[in-house]
Design an enzyme around this catalytic site. Structure first.
Site, PDB file in Angstrom:
ATOM      1  N   TYR A 155     -14.898 -11.566  -0.746  1.00 32.02           N
ATOM      2  CA  TYR A 155     -15.298 -10.192  -1.263  1.00 32.02           C
ATOM      3  C   TYR A 155     -16.909 -10.705  -2.008  1.00 32.02           C
ATOM      4  O   TYR A 155     -17.734  -9.988  -1.649  1.00 32.02           O
ATOM      5  CB  TYR A 155     -14.488  -9.563  -1.811  1.00 32.02           C
ATOM      6  CG  TYR A 155     -13.766  -8.755  -0.081  1.00 32.02           C
ATOM      7  CD1 TYR A 155     -13.768  -7.848   0.417  1.00 32.02           C
ATOM      8  CD2 TYR A 155     -12.493  -9.611  -0.532  1.00 32.02           C
ATOM      9  CE1 TYR A 155     -13.044  -7.496   1.065  1.00 32.02           C
ATOM     10  CE2 TYR A 155     -11.271  -8.725   0.259  1.00 32.02           C
ATOM     11  CZ  TYR A 155     -11.318  -7.690   1.039  1.00 32.02           C
ATOM     12  OH  TYR A 155     -11.298  -7.263   1.587  1.00 32.02           O
TER      13      TYR A 155
ATOM     14  N   ARG B 101      -6.740  11.654  -6.294  1.00 34.72           N
ATOM     15  CA  ARG B 101      -7.865  10.864  -5.974  1.00 34.72           C
ATOM     16  C   ARG B 101      -9.194  11.819  -6.093  1.00 34.72           C
ATOM     17  O   ARG B 101     -10.519  11.012  -6.429  1.00 34.72           O
ATOM     18  CB  ARG B 101      -8.059  10.070  -4.269  1.00 34.72           C
ATOM     19  CG  ARG B 101      -9.521   9.462  -3.718  1.00 34.72           C
ATOM     20  CD  ARG B 101      -9.176   7.992  -4.513  1.00 34.72           C
ATOM     21  NE  ARG B 101     -10.543   7.344  -4.274  1.00 34.72           N
ATOM     22  CZ  ARG B 101     -11.301   7.856  -5.010  1.00 34.72           C
ATOM     23  NH1 ARG B 101     -11.297   8.379  -6.035  1.00 34.72           N
ATOM     24  NH2 ARG B 101     -12.519   7.273  -4.331  1.00 34.72           N
TER      25      ARG B 101
ATOM     26  N   ARG C 224      -3.391   6.552   0.677  1.00 37.33           N
ATOM     27  CA  ARG C 224      -4.229   7.722   1.378  1.00 37.33           C
ATOM     28  C   ARG C 224      -3.546   8.633   2.227  1.00 37.33           C
ATOM     29  O   ARG C 224      -3.273   9.365   2.735  1.00 37.33           O
ATOM     30  CB  ARG C 224      -5.293   7.121   2.057  1.00 37.33           C
ATOM     31  CG  ARG C 224      -6.338   7.064   0.785  1.00 37.33           C
ATOM     32  CD  ARG C 224      -7.743   6.492   1.800  1.00 37.33           C
ATOM     33  NE  ARG C 224      -7.475   5.146   2.055  1.00 37.33           N
ATOM     34  CZ  ARG C 224      -8.113   4.252   1.828  1.00 37.33           C
ATOM     35  NH1 ARG C 224      -9.373   4.257   2.876  1.00 37.33           N
ATOM     36  NH2 ARG C 224      -7.739   2.968   2.554  1.00 37.33           N
TER      37      ARG C 224
ATOM     38  N   ASP D 110      -6.687  -3.416  -7.893  1.00 37.08           N
ATOM     39  CA  ASP D 110      -7.262  -3.344  -7.191  1.00 37.08           C
ATOM     40  C   ASP D 110      -7.696  -4.933  -7.151  1.00 37.08           C
ATOM     41  O   ASP D 110      -7.829  -5.043  -8.269  1.00 37.08           O
ATOM     42  CB  ASP D 110      -8.521  -2.573  -6.135  1.00 37.08           C
ATOM     43  CG  ASP D 110      -8.450  -3.395  -5.305  1.00 37.08           C
ATOM     44  OD1 ASP D 110      -8.138  -2.544  -3.626  1.00 37.08           O
ATOM     45  OD2 ASP D 110      -9.746  -3.728  -4.757  1.00 37.08           O
TER      46      ASP D 110
ATOM     47  N   ARG E  48       0.628  -1.384   0.421  1.00 42.49           N
ATOM     48  CA  ARG E  48      -0.264  -0.392  -0.011  1.00 42.49           C
ATOM     49  C   ARG E  48       0.570   1.319   0.127  1.00 42.49           C
ATOM     50  O   ARG E  48       0.533   2.191   0.112  1.00 42.49           O
ATOM     51  CB  ARG E  48      -1.192  -0.329   0.905  1.00 42.49           C
ATOM     52  CG  ARG E  48      -2.050  -1.173   1.041  1.00 42.49           C
ATOM     53  CD  ARG E  48      -2.770  -0.860   0.222  1.00 42.49           C
ATOM     54  NE  ARG E  48      -4.363  -1.420  -0.239  1.00 42.49           N
ATOM     55  CZ  ARG E  48      -5.449  -1.206   0.756  1.00 42.49           C
ATOM     56  NH1 ARG E  48      -5.217  -0.535   0.811  1.00 42.49           N
ATOM     57  NH2 ARG E  48      -6.494  -2.304   0.702  1.00 42.49           N
TER      58      ARG E  48
END
Ligand code: CP3
Length: 345
Positions: free
Chosen positions: A152, A39, A30, A76, A26
């Site tokens: 998921y 973003r 952010r 992703d 990562r």
């Protein structure tokens, strides 16, 4: 073969280096103010990932700041269910939400007819990143492992106990295996396309491997990953592959041997010195600093980073965190970590 040596790739080919290569999971995201600004240019996260101009820039941001030894494609793991036609949304502050697949009818609605076309912007990003990276920096492509992506798809959201998919795996093995097979196929094709576009190494993220009961581990984790590795290597025998079966410390030895990966990502729950005793010595280890140490930085982070580097002396080793860097992490702590790992006391 590239004439310039890339420490990250040399390590995955089995070389133990005095100064380990470093990248962090990562690393684009952010915690970087420049990522938060970028973003804002996309309406939603999937659009962001599928806009090459934005994905290329997000990939390069941490390379410019820190000079990591490897860049990881900005994308992703949930682009695969999206490309297979499942509805996937990233809700602000809530994480991913998917329309869950719970039965044969749900599975039958998936289609790979348009997958390559939907994912083609990712390949454009890979080509653009390769063209812009410094010559010593390697480019990692990636995908989620079938088990983690399936959690998921079946649960419909994140979470950590995964009761619904575990029951499916035990009680409806035909349905479960069919879903995993679809993912093995789609993921193999996606990873091969990334290599053909310029990815020099691959990482398979099995973030939720730790929630698989031992009796299902071969069917849910090792077997499907081994099939992906075999498919990719049949076409691209030289591309190194890192497996990251997070939370599955007790299975690392069998996982490494049965999957044929070139590197193993070790999480911070597992003692990396233990991992070194169960994983074959030619397989590189990658890890495993606790990401919370980077929140505070300072001597505790620095001592622990040095301890890990020392423990891995003489072994092919890539420095990383045990999981992704978290959004509140101060970027200057990451800079300090890189300096410490590279030996600037
Ligand atoms: O530097 C990088 O690693 C960037 C590329 C990257 C992202 N996700 C960007 C992202 C990679 C390699 C991933 C992998 C990923 N995605 C995993 C496996 C790695 C891990 O951390 O365990 C998983 C489980 C996902 C699924 C996912 N994507 C979740 C659960 C979430 C929401 C939670 C969160 O962290 O926000 C995402 C969204 C996501 N993926 C963001 C980023 C930068 C944040 C969304 C945003 O910026 O709006």
């Amino acid at each position: 073969m590239s004439p310039v040596s890339k420490p990250f790739l040399e390590t995955l080919r089995g070389q133990a280096r005095a100064v380990p290569p470093i990248w962090i999971m990562r690393q684009a995201g952010r915690y970087l103010p420049e990522y938060r600004a970028l973003r804002l240019k996309a309406r939603n996260f999937i659009d962001f990932c599928l806009t090459p101009e934005l994905a290329i820039e997000a990939t390069l941001q941490p390379i410019r700041r820190y000079g990591f030894d490897a860049a990881i494609l900005f994308a992703d793991i949930l682009l695969i269910p999206h490309a297979l036609g499942q509805s996937v949304a990233f809700l602000e502050g809530e994480g991913p939400k998917l329309e869950p697949i719970r039965d044969a009818a749900g599975l039958a609605r998936l289609s790979d007819a348009r997958a390559a076309e939907i994912l083609s912007p990712v390949m454009e990003s890979v080509r653009g990143i390769r063209a812009s990276l410094p010559s010593e920096t390697a480019l990692i492509g990636f995908a989620g492992a079938p088990w983690t992506v399936a959690t998921y798809m079946v649960e419909g959201a994140g979470g950590s106990d995964h009761t619904i998919i575990r029951r499916m795996a035990w009680q409806e093995p035909v349905l479960f295996d069919a879903l995993i097979d679809r993912l093995v196929e789609a993921t193999s094709a996606y990873l091969m396309a990334q290599v053909e576009a310029g990815a020099e190494a691959l990482q398979i993220f099995d973030t939720w491997a730790g929630s698989v009961p031992a009796g299902l581990f071969e069917r849910a984790v090792t077997g499907p990953t081994a099939r992906i590795v075999a498919a990719v290597k049949a076409k691209h025998p030289d591309v190194p592959i890192i497996g990251f079966p997070r939370g599955a410390g007790g299975h690392l030895g069998p996982y490494a041997r049965a999957t044929g990966v070139d590197g193993i990502g070790v999480d911070h729950m597992c003692d990396i010195a233990f991992a070194a005793t169960v994983v074959p010595p030619n397989v590189a280890l990658q890890g495993n600093l606790d990401p919370v140490l980077v929140l505070d930085g300072g001597p505790v982070m620095e001592d622990e980073a040095r301890r890990i580097v020392t423990a891995m002396k003489g072994r092919p080793f890539i420095f990383n965190l045990g999981h992704g860097v978290t959004p509140p992490t101060p970027p200057e702590n990451v800079a300090r970590l890189v300096a410490v790992v590279r030996g600037a006391n």
